[in-house]
Structures are given as C-alpha cells and as structure tokens.
Design a protein around this motif. Structure first.
Motif, short mmCIF file in Angstrom:
data_model
loop_
_atom_site.label_atom_id
_atom_site.label_comp_id
_atom_site.label_asym_id
_atom_site.label_seq_id
_atom_site.Cartn_x
_atom_site.Cartn_y
_atom_site.Cartn_z
N HIS A 95 8.27 -3.69 1.59
CA HIS A 95 7.35 -4.68 1.01
C HIS A 95 7.45 -5.95 1.85
CE1 HIS A 95 6.17 -7.22 -2.83
NE2 HIS A 95 5.22 -7.23 -1.91
N VAL A 97 6.22 -9.83 2.09
CA VAL A 97 5.63 -11.00 1.44
C VAL A 97 5.44 -12.05 2.53
CG1 VAL A 97 5.88 -12.72 -0.38
CG2 VAL A 97 6.85 -10.42 -0.69
N THR A 130 2.30 -8.76 -0.09
CA THR A 130 1.85 -9.83 -0.97
C THR A 130 1.58 -11.04 -0.10
OG1 THR A 130 3.31 -9.03 -2.73
CG2 THR A 130 2.33 -11.22 -3.02
N VAL A 173 7.75 -13.82 -7.09
CA VAL A 173 7.24 -12.60 -6.47
C VAL A 173 8.38 -11.73 -5.96
CG1 VAL A 173 5.96 -11.71 -4.48
CG2 VAL A 173 4.97 -13.51 -5.92
N HIS A 179 3.60 -6.96 -7.75
CA HIS A 179 2.90 -7.85 -6.81
C HIS A 179 2.43 -7.14 -5.55
CE1 HIS A 179 4.23 -11.14 -9.35
NE2 HIS A 179 5.46 -10.68 -9.27
N GLU A 180 2.55 -5.82 -5.51
CA GLU A 180 2.17 -5.09 -4.31
C GLU A 180 0.66 -5.20 -4.06
OE1 GLU A 180 4.10 -3.95 -6.68
OE2 GLU A 180 6.03 -3.57 -5.69
N ASN A 181 0.32 -5.49 -2.82
CA ASN A 181 -1.06 -5.60 -2.35
C ASN A 181 -1.85 -6.67 -3.12
OD1 ASN A 181 -0.51 -3.54 -0.51
ND2 ASN A 181 -1.09 -1.96 -1.98
N ALA A 182 -1.16 -7.70 -3.54
CA ALA A 182 -1.79 -8.83 -4.23
C ALA A 182 -1.98 -9.99 -3.27
CB ALA A 182 -0.95 -9.27 -5.42
N TYR A 184 -2.56 -14.05 -3.59
CA TYR A 184 -2.53 -15.18 -4.51
C TYR A 184 -3.02 -16.44 -3.80
CZ TYR A 184 0.35 -12.15 -7.46
OH TYR A 184 0.81 -11.10 -8.24
#
Length: 266
Positions: A95, A97, A130, A173, A179-182, A184
C-alpha cells in the motif's frame, strides 16, 4: 507488518510520525531519512534513505509506505519520486500513501505537474494507493516579520489548512482500514483572502504583479525555480484555483479543522 514514513525529520513528516506514534505501536513503525543523525531519539526504527539513490534496503519488509514528496526543481523531484515508486514495487510494498496536492490531475498550478506525474506512476504499479491531496498550509502565509503582507494573490481566496491537521489525517490513513485506492482532497474549513489575513495580523496587504513578486522572492535569496513556483501559486490563488472547500479533512480527523484565525492566534 511495518509502516514506513519517509522524510520523517521534515516539517510534515515529523508531525505525521508524532500522530502515528499515538495510533500505532512503535515497533510497527519505521522512518527513512537522508541523515539518520537527525532522527536520533525518535523511538522508532530509522533507516537511511535518499530518493536519489538505492532504496532496496530502505523499503525491505515494508507493508504500508507513506511517501512524503521531496523538494527541488520539477525534473529532479519527478525522477526521485519515480525511483521511490520503483523501489516500492521491488520491495513488495502492499500500500502506497502519497502526499500530493489539491486537484493534482487537473490543477493549473505548476506545482501540480510533479504530483500528477507521481500519482500516475503509482497508479501504473497496480499497488493499492491513497492520495492525500494536501492544500496549501496556513503556516506558509503567516508573516514572520513586521510590515505589509506582499502577494500576487489579488482579491483571490484560498482554503488553506493547518499542517498539523494534514499530518493527523495522514496518520489516520496509516492506522485505520478502508483507504485503498482513495483520493482525499484536503482543505481547510473556509476560504480566506489576503486582505482578511492582513486584518487578522494588524497589517496591510500589498498587491503586486507576478513579475514583481518573483523579483521580490529572489531578493530574499530564494532560488529561481522556487521563487517562480511560489509566485505561480499566488497567481492561481488570484484566479480561484485553491478556493474550493472540501469535507475530506474533517471527515478523516473527526473534528473541525483549524481555521486561519486559529493559526494566527497560535
């Protein structure tokens, strides 16, 4: 599972680590920094990491990687970010971020070019991501010396946010699921003008042209690329590019976001 925060001795990275330590066990956190001596006493594992060099050992065993964007001219930033993204793939990171900027894919700001290119590189890996599209920081605009506030913002408004609020959002987060593939869009609670800021601090707002602003910033000793970048942000503020208020920041941190008035008082 290890969560890594890059740039953890910087203004934003250090605040993210501060909040992350209240939400995650220290033995699940690691940081990467260019100068490990500056990271002594942080209470977490410290790994040397320069985005311009090899990062295989730095990212080894990392499950969630927070990439805090680096500084410098655009081409160098893009190269370093791409190097970090490739290293994340090679290390098996699950993941990513990334601290991006408002409307990175559509923004007219020169600043957005780096972030758009980095977001595209991250998406291309297929790794869940993210994107924390941070607005401008309140702290960037608080005067540090007496005299008028000088800008090329005209009558434009900006929905800036507290750096600490943005850091808390990043820590949320890193420490909560979903929060995956989000993406903001993180702004402050209202858009303000530089005339209003001047009134808050008891001074005046001197409105200048973009060319004069670049000259003035260079006069403070800023390198050409940075002076031009900052002036471009101000010109785009005058055109309304950073005025939209979004709810994402307050939803993530679970409370009202810090206002520009709060920042001035602090």
């Amino acid at each position: 599972m290890t969560t890594m925060i890059t740039g953890a001795t910087g203004h934003l990275g250090s605040l993210i680590l501060k909040h992350a330590l209240t939400r995650l066990p220290a033995d699940r956190l690691a940081v990467s920094v260019r100068d490990p001596k500056k990271a002594e006493g942080l209470g977490v594992e410290v790994r040397p990491g320069d985005f311009g060099g090899p990062l295989a050992d730095t990212f080894a065993g990392v499950e969630t990687l927070l990439l805090v964007s680096v500084d410098g001219p655009d081409e160098i930033r893009i190269q370093k970010h791409h190097n970090a993204v490739r290293a994340a793939v090679d290390a098996g990171v699950k993941h990513i971020v990334y601290t991006s900027v408002s409307d990175a894919d559509t923004s007219p700001l020169d600043l957005a070019k780096v972030h758009k290119a980095t977001e595209e590189a991250i998406r291309a890996t297929g790794i869940p991501f993210t994107f924390l599209r941070n607005g401008m920081y309140h702290e960037n605009y608080l005067p540090h010396a007496p005299g008028p506030i000088v800008s090329a913002t005209g009558d434009g408004r900006i929905a800036s946010a507290s750096r600490d609020d943005l850091a808390l959002a990043a820590a949320v987060v890193l420490s909560t699921p979903g929060h995956e593939n989000a993406v903001y869009e993180l702004t402050g609670p209202r858009a303000w003008s530089f005339d209003e800021l001047a009134a808050l601090v008891g001074t005046t707002h001197e409105k200048v042209s973009a060319a004069d602003r670049v000259t003035g910033l260079k006069g403070f000793g800023l390198p050409d690329f940075l002076a031009e970048l900052l002036a471009d942000i101000e010109v785009n503020i005058s055109r309304g590019a950073l005025a939209e208020v979004r709810p994402d920041l307050e939803k993530l941190i679970g409370r009202a976001a810090t206002t520009i008035e709060d920042a001035v008082r602090a």
